[in-house]
Write an enzyme that holds these catalytic residues in place. Structure first.
Site, PDB file in Angstrom:
ATOM      1  N   LYS A  85       0.953  -1.273  -0.091  1.00 35.07           N
ATOM      2  CA  LYS A  85       0.073   0.008  -0.046  1.00 35.07           C
ATOM      3  C   LYS A  85       0.802   1.289  -0.189  1.00 35.07           C
ATOM      4  CE  LYS A  85      -2.366  -1.357   3.650  1.00 35.07           C
ATOM      5  NZ  LYS A  85      -1.597  -2.985   3.820  1.00 35.07           N
ATOM      6  N   THR A  86       1.797   1.259   1.017  1.00 32.49           N
ATOM      7  CA  THR A  86       2.760   2.490   1.022  1.00 32.49           C
ATOM      8  C   THR A  86       3.430   2.558  -0.382  1.00 32.49           C
ATOM      9  OG1 THR A  86       3.155   2.008   3.153  1.00 32.49           O
ATOM     10  CG2 THR A  86       4.528   3.561   2.290  1.00 32.49           C
ATOM     11  N   ASP A 130      -1.373   6.327   6.549  1.00 31.58           N
ATOM     12  CA  ASP A 130      -1.387   4.889   6.884  1.00 31.58           C
ATOM     13  C   ASP A 130      -2.294   4.801   8.175  1.00 31.58           C
ATOM     14  OD1 ASP A 130      -0.651   2.286   6.427  1.00 31.58           O
ATOM     15  OD2 ASP A 130       1.407   2.273   7.051  1.00 31.58           O
ATOM     16  N   THR A 179      -5.837  -1.583   7.264  1.00 26.64           N
ATOM     17  CA  THR A 179      -5.889  -3.039   7.254  1.00 26.64           C
ATOM     18  C   THR A 179      -7.137  -3.300   7.847  1.00 26.64           C
ATOM     19  OG1 THR A 179      -4.845  -2.823   9.412  1.00 26.64           O
ATOM     20  CG2 THR A 179      -3.516  -3.606   7.816  1.00 26.64           C
ATOM     21  N   ARG A 238       6.507  -8.305   1.919  1.00 25.61           N
ATOM     22  CA  ARG A 238       7.249  -8.104   2.708  1.00 25.61           C
ATOM     23  C   ARG A 238       7.924  -9.197   3.776  1.00 25.61           C
ATOM     24  NH1 ARG A 238       4.470  -4.078   6.682  1.00 25.61           N
ATOM     25  NH2 ARG A 238       5.120  -2.496   5.409  1.00 25.61           N
TER      26      ARG A 238
END
Ligand code: ADP
Length: 351
Positions: A85-86, A130, A179, A238
């Site tokens: 997302k980032t 975020d 999330t 990640r």
């Protein structure tokens, strides 16, 4: 209308200095090794692996707004941690040829935090928040007119000195990431013109991400080792990159080289107690607890208490992957172990 009880321009307080730094930096590295990951993030859509539909829909919106010479509609991205997302927010900024300011919603405790941030934006810039579901009600209320009409309605001062002011803001794009989509209030959700979900990645896409990243950090990894890592990464880039970095540590220390082989990957996975499907100790404790409860429905809070884990972490990090593998299911009465989950536990006990 938002009430700001003190002067909004408090740039001399130690706290606001810290936040200014947070806001001005592109992103805050969690640790030194992550700083390298940040500089190695994909910068444009063609470097971002997978999610083809999402990318093409974002590209159309970006091209259209560039064509109209307007700023992009606000975007809401949701999905589990580590899915990109980032990275996507930073890519959107690059594709729009503008800057992106990154902040976590938990840093925006007081109304003046968001006001300061909005006042610092320039025309067409992107603000990335975020964990946007963590915004306070007051901060959200300040955001509504800012998102819709690019203005701030403020009440400044207290009691008799109170003044109402409307401040016009430059046109900007908010990209929110969460999330927990369900925890975002519907007035806030409705203000995002574009809402996109990020899904877990296929092993093939994760393998490409592993190969690309290994090139960037000068690691050689073969087909077998990269596939093994991809299959154990829970569909999450990640995790794949973290396991690759740990494999690099092992190859440099044990073999004194930068070659990651299947043997090295096995060592890392054994050390972290990760099995061939990417399940770790917490997943197994979760499954075991359901197994011991005769596979009957068990409430999430009871599982969290029994495992001494946070229920939110279990719900958003552990459960989605177990559900995806078909090992558990969620019912209205609680969590249930499926026949595949039962087989998994039986096989594991036999080992
Ligand atoms: P999130 O914001 O969803 O928690 P990030 O954007 O921080 O996730 O991504 C985590 C890591 O995975 C970053 O290092 C990022 O570069 C990498 N990554 C995520 N998605 C992709 C992708 N589709 N292609 C390449 N790398 C990715």
């Amino acid at each position: 209308m938002a009430i700001i009880s003190s002067n909004i321009n408090e740039s001399n307080s130690p706290r606001s200095k810290k936040e200014l730094r947070i806001v001005k930096s592109e992103i805050l590295p969690e640790d030194k090794s992550d700083a390298q990951v940040i500089s190695n993030r994909p910068k444009f859509f063609n470097e971002f692996i997978g999610h083809e539909k999402l990318k093409s829909s974002l590209k159309i919106s970006i091209d259209a707004s560039l064509f109209r010479n307007e700023c992009l509609d606000h975007i809401l991205l949701y999905g589990q941690p580590g899915l990109g997302k980032t990275t996507l927010a930073l890519i959107v900024a690059n594709e729009m040829n503008t800057k992106c300011k990154v902040i976590n919603a938990s840093s925006l405790e007081r109304p003046r935090d968001i006001v300061g941030l909005l006042l610092g934006l320039k025309e067409n810039e992107i603000l990335f928040i975020d964990e946007i579901h963590r915004l306070s009600n007051l901060t959200e209320e300040i955001l509504y007119p800012a998102l819709e009409d690019f203005k701030l309605d403020l009440t400044i001062g207290a009691s008799r000195g109170t003044r109402c002011r409307t401040i016009h803001l430059p046109k900007f794009t908010l990209i929110g990431a969460t999330t927990k989509l369900a925890s975002i209030s519907s007035p806030l959700r409705d203000r995002f013109g574009i809402c996109q979900k990020l899904y877990l990645y296929s092993p093939e896409d994760l393998q490409k991400i592993i190969f690309n990243f290994s090139n960037l950090i000068n690691i050689v990894i073969d087909e077998e080792a990269s596939l093994r890592l991809a299959l154990c990464s829970r569909g999450t880039p990640r995790i794949a990159l973290r396991l690759l970095k740990r494999s690099r540590d092992y190859s440099q220390v044990i073999k004194k080289n930068n070659i990651v082989t299947i043997e090295i990957v096995e060592k890392v996975l054994n050390n972290q107690k990760i099995d061939h499907r990417g399940l770790d100790e917490i997943d197994r404790s979760f499954l075991n607890y359901l197994y011991k409860n005769n596979c009957g429905p068990v409430g999430l809070e009871s599982i969290a208490a029994a495992l001494s884990e946070d229920s939110t972490m279990l719900e958003f990090i552990v459960e989605p992957y177990l559900i995806q593998l078909g090992l558990i299911s969620r019912t209205s009465r609680g969590r249930v172990l499926t026949p595949s989950g039962e087989n998994y536990i039986n096989e594991y006990h036999e080992l």
